[in-house]
Design an enzyme around this catalytic site. Structure first.
Site, PDB file in Angstrom:
ATOM      1  N   ASP A  38      -9.580  -9.052   1.187  1.00 38.10           N
ATOM      2  CA  ASP A  38      -8.812  -8.476   2.297  1.00 38.10           C
ATOM      3  C   ASP A  38      -9.602  -7.383   3.016  1.00 38.10           C
ATOM      4  O   ASP A  38      -9.929  -6.351   2.414  1.00 38.10           O
ATOM      5  CB  ASP A  38      -7.518  -7.882   1.706  1.00 38.10           C
ATOM      6  CG  ASP A  38      -6.532  -7.451   2.765  1.00 38.10           C
ATOM      7  OD1 ASP A  38      -6.751  -7.740   3.950  1.00 38.10           O
ATOM      8  OD2 ASP A  38      -5.528  -6.812   2.384  1.00 38.10           O
TER       9      ASP A  38
ATOM     10  N   MET B  28     -10.125  -5.510  -2.130  1.00 38.53           N
ATOM     11  CA  MET B  28     -10.219  -4.881  -0.805  1.00 38.53           C
ATOM     12  C   MET B  28     -11.691  -4.775  -0.406  1.00 38.53           C
ATOM     13  O   MET B  28     -12.506  -4.201  -1.137  1.00 38.53           O
ATOM     14  CB  MET B  28      -9.597  -3.477  -0.825  1.00 38.53           C
ATOM     15  CG  MET B  28      -8.091  -3.441  -1.073  1.00 38.53           C
ATOM     16  SD  MET B  28      -7.119  -4.489   0.005  1.00 38.53           S
ATOM     17  CE  MET B  28      -7.529  -3.810   1.619  1.00 38.53           C
TER      18      MET B  28
ATOM     19  N   MET C  76       0.885  -1.177   0.000  1.00 40.57           N
ATOM     20  CA  MET C  76       0.000   0.000   0.000  1.00 40.57           C
ATOM     21  C   MET C  76       0.913   1.215   0.000  1.00 40.57           C
ATOM     22  O   MET C  76       1.064   1.920   1.004  1.00 40.57           O
ATOM     23  CB  MET C  76      -0.920  -0.044   1.236  1.00 40.57           C
ATOM     24  CG  MET C  76      -2.025  -1.077   1.106  1.00 40.57           C
ATOM     25  SD  MET C  76      -2.804  -1.476   2.682  1.00 40.57           S
ATOM     26  CE  MET C  76      -1.692  -2.753   3.250  1.00 40.57           C
TER      27      MET C  76
END
Ligand code: DX5
Ligand code: ZN
Length: 213
Positions: free
Chosen positions: A172, A136, A67
């Site tokens: 995730d 995500m 990230m």
């Protein structure tokens, strides 16, 4: 088969090797490593030095979730540290095709992560370059957030989009005893679990409970 990739972000770094042994003894054969740079996301976590140390105390497949802004600048360091899969964010990438190819050329599995608001259609031109897609289900940046239910549809769409291809799909964020079965029901391969695993009093038992949920 239901696969869990424990996210070490919520593990206890005072005794990380012990926490890794617990999830290994429960059956985990991969680990999820969250790299935050204080730029792409506000928090800062750890970098290649810690990944290298983790690599030296486990045989698990290491999936590194970058990230970070300008991810390609750091690829070499994360590959050298022992990443088996290297995942960067499409939102942070300058040239995803070239960057995915570079990762593969280094014999590491290539992965793209997608924020909850990013349209999955952006993956269509990249399918030939991808070994792994990370969906995500929270806004990236910290552990322990609530699962965003609208991402379930995106999971189903990406499962369809990748049918017949050798692409692994991970999910995730916010995966716990309440949400994990809904996530697996979409047909995805790997559930990443952080706080719902490592914040438990009995990590090994919780791993089993999550598999059986
Ligand atoms: C979020 C991270 C996740 C996080 C998941 O930015 O990418 O991997 O550790 O944590 P939980 O399972 O607590 O949502
Ligand atoms: Zn992650």
């Amino acid at each position: 088969m239901k696969i869990i990739s424990p996210s070490l972000l919520s593990a206890d770094f005072r005794h990380i090797a012990e926490d890794i042994r617990k999830v290994e003894s429960a059956g985990a054969d991969r680990l999820h490593l969250d790299i935050m740079d204080g730029n792409f996301v506000p928090s800062i976590t750890f970098g290649p030095l810690i990944i290298n140390a983790i690599n030296n105390c486990t045989h698990c497949h290491l999936e590194t979730h970058l990230m970070i802004q300008n991810p390609s600048k750091s690829f070499d360091q994360y590959i050298k540290a022992g990443s088996d899969t290297l995942i960067f964010h499409i939102e942070a990438s300058n040239n995803p095709k070239e960057e995915l190819s570079y990762i593969r050329e280094n014999n590491v599995a290539s992965g793209i992560a997608l924020n909850p608001n990013t349209d999955e259609k952006c993956l269509l031109p990249l399918l030939d370059y991808l070994d792994y897609i990370l969906i995500m289900s929270v806004v990236p940046g910290k552990g322990g957030q609530s699962f965003i239910k609208s991402t379930l549809k995106k999971m189903e769409n990406i499962v369809q989009m990748t049918k017949g291809r050798n692409i692994t799909i991970g999910v995730d964020g916010g995966v716990n005893l309440d949400t994990i079965s809904k996530v697996y029901d979409t047909g995805i391969d790997i559930a990443i679990v952080g706080s719902a695993l490592f914040k438990s009093d009995n990590i090994t038992q919780r791993y089993q409970d999550l598999i059986n949920a």
